[in-house]
Structure formats: structure tokens, C-alpha cells
Design an enzyme around this catalytic site. Structure first.
Site, PDB file in Angstrom:
ATOM      1  N   ARG A   1     -14.195  17.632 -24.294  1.00  0.00           N
ATOM      2  CA  ARG A   1     -12.667  17.806 -24.029  1.00  0.00           C
ATOM      3  C   ARG A   1     -12.056  17.090 -25.173  1.00  0.00           C
ATOM      4  NH1 ARG A   1     -11.238  14.945 -18.542  1.00  0.00           N
ATOM      5  NH2 ARG A   1     -11.763  17.106 -17.935  1.00  0.00           N
TER       6      ARG A   1
ATOM      7  N   GLU B   1     -15.127   1.300 -14.031  1.00  0.00           N
ATOM      8  CA  GLU B   1     -14.822   1.385 -15.451  1.00  0.00           C
ATOM      9  C   GLU B   1     -15.069   2.696 -16.156  1.00  0.00           C
ATOM     10  OE1 GLU B   1     -17.222  -0.107 -13.711  1.00  0.00           O
ATOM     11  OE2 GLU B   1     -19.037  -0.006 -14.628  1.00  0.00           O
ATOM     12  N   LYS B   2     -14.603   2.953 -17.339  1.00  0.00           N
ATOM     13  CA  LYS B   2     -14.765   4.174 -17.949  1.00  0.00           C
ATOM     14  C   LYS B   2     -15.628   4.047 -19.093  1.00  0.00           C
ATOM     15  CE  LYS B   2     -10.646   6.503 -16.523  1.00  0.00           C
ATOM     16  NZ  LYS B   2      -9.741   7.715 -17.291  1.00  0.00           N
TER      17      LYS B   2
ATOM     18  N   ARG C   1     -15.409  13.544 -26.081  1.00  0.00           N
ATOM     19  CA  ARG C   1     -14.282  13.144 -25.727  1.00  0.00           C
ATOM     20  C   ARG C   1     -13.466  12.623 -26.892  1.00  0.00           C
ATOM     21  NH1 ARG C   1     -16.548  15.154 -21.912  1.00  0.00           N
ATOM     22  NH2 ARG C   1     -16.402  14.458 -19.750  1.00  0.00           N
TER      23      ARG C   1
ATOM     24  N   TYR D   1      -9.824  14.802  -8.154  1.00  0.00           N
ATOM     25  CA  TYR D   1      -8.714  14.038  -8.974  1.00  0.00           C
ATOM     26  C   TYR D   1      -7.890  15.032  -9.770  1.00  0.00           C
ATOM     27  CZ  TYR D   1      -7.315  10.626 -12.555  1.00  0.00           C
ATOM     28  OH  TYR D   1      -6.588  10.147 -13.289  1.00  0.00           O
TER      29      TYR D   1
ATOM     30  N   ASP E   1       0.844  -1.356  -0.014  1.00  0.00           N
ATOM     31  CA  ASP E   1       0.000   0.031  -0.003  1.00  0.00           C
ATOM     32  C   ASP E   1       0.768   1.332  -0.039  1.00  0.00           C
ATOM     33  OD1 ASP E   1      -1.659   2.149   0.658  1.00  0.00           O
ATOM     34  OD2 ASP E   1      -3.014   0.949   1.922  1.00  0.00           O
TER      35      ASP E   1
ATOM     36  N   ASN F   1      -8.222   9.841 -21.796  1.00  0.00           N
ATOM     37  CA  ASN F   1      -9.016   8.627 -21.843  1.00  0.00           C
ATOM     38  C   ASN F   1      -8.374   7.626 -22.726  1.00  0.00           C
ATOM     39  OD1 ASN F   1     -11.461   9.763 -20.553  1.00  0.00           O
ATOM     40  ND2 ASN F   1     -11.616  11.138 -22.493  1.00  0.00           N
TER      41      ASN F   1
ATOM     42  N   LYS G   1     -22.136  -2.963 -22.064  1.00  0.00           N
ATOM     43  CA  LYS G   1     -23.614  -2.893 -22.520  1.00  0.00           C
ATOM     44  C   LYS G   1     -24.028  -3.472 -23.679  1.00  0.00           C
ATOM     45  CE  LYS G   1     -23.915   1.198 -19.208  1.00  0.00           C
ATOM     46  NZ  LYS G   1     -24.071   2.650 -19.069  1.00  0.00           N
TER      47      LYS G   1
ATOM     48  N   SER H   1      -3.206  13.837 -15.932  1.00  0.00           N
ATOM     49  CA  SER H   1      -4.505  13.503 -16.333  1.00  0.00           C
ATOM     50  C   SER H   1      -5.244  14.754 -17.186  1.00  0.00           C
ATOM     51  CB  SER H   1      -5.494  13.038 -15.519  1.00  0.00           C
ATOM     52  OG  SER H   1      -6.945  13.222 -15.988  1.00  0.00           O
TER      53      SER H   1
END
Ligand code: NAD
Length: 344
Positions: free
Chosen positions: A291, A197-198, A228, A155, A59, A184, A206, A124
Site C-alpha cells: 500500500r 498498537e500499529k 506501506r 473497518y 460514549d 499509517n 520490540k 482511512s
């Protein structure tokens, strides 16, 4: 043996977050180039055994663990982070800020104390200010657009502090730092269910369920017109490596600059799956409205930019996720315990 391979063989590398999506792929990538690699994470990779020479469960919020992780190491790729897709990062601000700040502060200081010579930090696109991303038809984001700072979520603030940490450690302690801003990243062997999940993985899942169960309806958060750009994992790894080996130490975008709406992303995946889908738009976190990455500096600095098309990357990713969903539906999912040990 080429000079480059000989040099790689003599270099001991640490990848933190090696149990996660990009970290796991990066370990394999570096092993193929001849590096000795130690992987560290709080968990083993979920979907395939690691290729690391050593894999330690540690950790990295804890200082003593960071010292242990960086012992005898020449170069660090710092990927460990408590993170996920929009659903996760828009609703766990305190946890994300605390955990990631601890990981970043302790890892870089331990690297310095243990004499690491080169340090790669994964920032990011979430560092970019919300006020530049209000329109779906957004102007692509240049590296300098980050100020005045106003990231949407904790974040992004934490990543911004991480970038500054790297700058100051380089300027004051001479640690060679490299900083990337991912836009991404997606591909096989990434989280595809469970809440972290992204968008690309969630939509593949799905649509795979729609195909395999015969129910064509898939849920999309918001009106699906948010935009995106998406970058395939193999391009991401090439970019990471080129940046690490370069002499460029300012933050650099790494992503595709082809912008699509989430509705278009779903349509591309449905076409790959070979089915007609019915989109049901439901309330949900959407992040910024638009973005995209401006890759001008990426091209200048690395003489390269991502090459794998969205369609090709999604085809590979969808195939892998459909396999996972099929195994889940048939009750034949591979038990994780058989996967998580490093190869002998
Ligand atoms: P991931 O969640 O799959 O991997 C992160 C790993 O860090 C996980 O395996 C997690 O267990 C590990 N970790 C979390 N807390 C830890 C701790 N206390 N000690 C040790 N390990 C810990 O995410 P990813 O997509 O592989 O992202 C890798 C890096 O790239 C992260 O820093 C992330 O913020 C950054 N990033 C990713 C994307 C993307 O699109 N995937 C975009 C922007 C930035």
C-alpha cells in the site's frame, strides 16, 4: 492580535477521540492556534494531560451523548473510532462495524441539529480495494481508485460509509464536510503495547526490549516483505488543519508516498536504537500485501505535502517508546491516574 487568531479564539471546536493518539495531539495543536477546544472520549489521554478547555468522558455510540458533545460547538473534528493495528482490525469486524457506525451516524446528526458549520471526518487508506493491493510493489493509490469498492476489512467498509454520510449531509443539509484518508500515522504518545498498537510502535517496542534486555531476537508477522508508507504525526496535524480550512470537500489522501517493507522499517529502527537485531518471521495478520499513497491531489489541493522524513519521525518515536519500556522494566512507569486529568 492577527485576524486569524481572533477568528480562532471566537471558534468553539470539538475534537472527538481526544483521549486517543491523533486526537490528543490535535487538541494541543488547535489550542496553540487560539481555539477554544472541547475534547470528548471514553477515556482520558493515557500518556500526558490534555490541553483541552473542557474534557468530557462520553460514549459517542449513544445519541444523547453526541447531542451533549456537540452543544454550542462551531466546528467538529470527528476522530473517535474503535480501532487499532492490523492485529485488532483483522479480528474484530462485528464490534468495529457496529461501534463505529453508531459513533459516525450519531455524531454527524447531532452536529447538524446543534448547528455546527464545519465537520471533519477521519477516513482511512483501509477503504481502498484489496484487488489493487495484491503486490508488494503496488501502484500508489489515487483517491478515485476506491471504486469498485472492496475494502479488506469491516473497518474499511465502515469508513467508506462515513465518507458517504459526509457527502450526503453536505449536499442535502449544507453542512461543510472535509474528509481525509490517513495512511499509517505514527509518533510519540500513541498506543505502543496491548494489542491495538500499529507496526511502527510495535517494532519500536520490540527493538527497545531487544536493546534493554540484550536479547536481539524480534518477531515480525509474515515474511516482512509487505509494504506501506508511514507519516509522522506533526505532518498529519498540519495536513488536517490545511484541509479543514480549505474549500475542498472530496476525500483526500494524507500520508507519505515513500514505501518501505516492514523488514526495512525494522532495520531503520534498529539503526536508530544502535543495535543489531535478529528477525524471526512468525505467522500473523499482515493486511494487504502492498500500500502506498499517491499524493498528486494532496499537492494540488493543499499546495503542500508531508515533509518530515521517516528516519526523523522514527527517531523521535523510538526515543519516547524506549523511555516507556525502560520505565516498565525498572518498575517506574508513571501511574496513569496522575496523568489523566486536564491541566488546571
Ligand atoms: P486512537 O485509537 O488512538 O484514538 C481513537 C479514540 O477514539 C480512542 O481514544 C478511543 O477511546 C476513542 N473512542 C472509541 N470508541 C469511542 C466511543 N464510543 N466514544 C467516544 N470515544 C471513543 O486512534 P488514532 O490513531 O488516534 O486515530 C484517530 C482517527 O483516525 C480514527 O478515526 C482512526 O480510524 C483514524 N485513522 C487513523 C490512522 C492511524 O494511522 N493512526 C489511520 C487511518 C485512520
Amino acid at each position: 492580535m492577527s485576524e486569524q487568531v481572533a477568528q480562532a479564539k471566537a471558534t468553539r471546536v470539538l475534537v472527538t477521540g481526544a483521549g486517543g493518539f491523533i486526537g490528543h495531539h490535535l487538541v494541543t495543536f488547535l489550542k496553540r492556534r487560539g481555539y477554544w477546544v472541547r475534547g470528548v472520549d471514553i477515556k482520558y489521554p493515557e500518556f500526558a494531560p490534555t490541553d483541552a478547555d473542557e474534557f468530557e468522558l462520553l460514549d459517542l455510540r449513544r445519541w444523547d451523548n453526541c447531542l451533549q458533545a456537540t452543544r454550542g460547538i462551531d466546528e467538529v473534528y470527528a476522530l473517535a473510532a474503535d480501532m487499532g493495528g492490523m492485529g485488532f482490525i483483522s479480528s474484530n469486524h462485528a464490534q468495529i462495524l457496529r461501534n463505529n457506525a453508531l459513533i459516525n451516524l450519531h455524531t454527524i446528526e447531532a452536529a447538524r441539529i446543534n448547528g455546527v458549520s464545519r465537520y471533519f471526518f477521519t477516513s482511512s487508506a483501509c477503504v481502498y480495494p484489496e484487488y489493487r493491493q495484491m503486490d508488494a510493489n503496488v501502484t500508489p493509490l489515487k483517491e478515485e481508485d476506491v471504486y469498485p469498492a472492496q475494502p479488506q476489512d469491516a473497518y474499511g467498509w465502515e469508513k467508506l460509509i462515513g465518507e458517504h454520510l459526509c457527502r450526503h449531509y453536505r449536499e442535502e443539509f449544507g453542512l461543510e464536510t472535509r474528509v481525509v484518508r490517513f495512511h499509517n500515522i505514527f509518533g510519540p504518545l500513541g498506543t505502543w503495547e496491548g494489542g491495538r498498537e500499529k507496526a511502527p510502535a510495535a517494532l519500536c517496542r520490540k527493538i527497545a526490549y531487544a536493546k534493554l534486555t540484550g536479547n536481539p531476537e524480534i518477531e515480525i508477522w509474515g515474511d516482512g516483505e509487505q509494504t506501506r508508507s508511514f507519516c509522522y504525526i506533526d505532518d498529519c496535524l498540519t495536513g488536517i488543519y490545511k484541509l479543514m480550512r480549505s474549500d475542498y470537500h472530496e476525500p483526500l489522501n494524507l500520508g507519505q508516498d515513500r514505501m518501505v517493507t516492514i523488514n526495512q522499517l525494522a532495520d531503520i529502527i534498529a539503526e536508530i536504537a544502535g543495535i543489531e537485531i535478529v528477525k524471526k518471521h512468525v505467522p500473523g495478520p499482515q493486511g494487504v500485501r502492498g500500500r502506498n499513497s499517491d499524493n498528486t491531489r494532496l499537492r494540488q489541493v493543499l499546495g503542500w505535502e508531508p515533509e518530515i522524513s521517516l528516519e526523523e519521525g522514527l527517531a523521535r518515536t523510538y526515543a519516547w517508546i524506549e523511555e516507556q519500556v525502560r520505565a516498565r522494566l525498572e518498575g517506574t512507569a508513571i501511574p496513569q491516574a496522575t496523568l489523566n486529568k486536564p491541566s488546571p
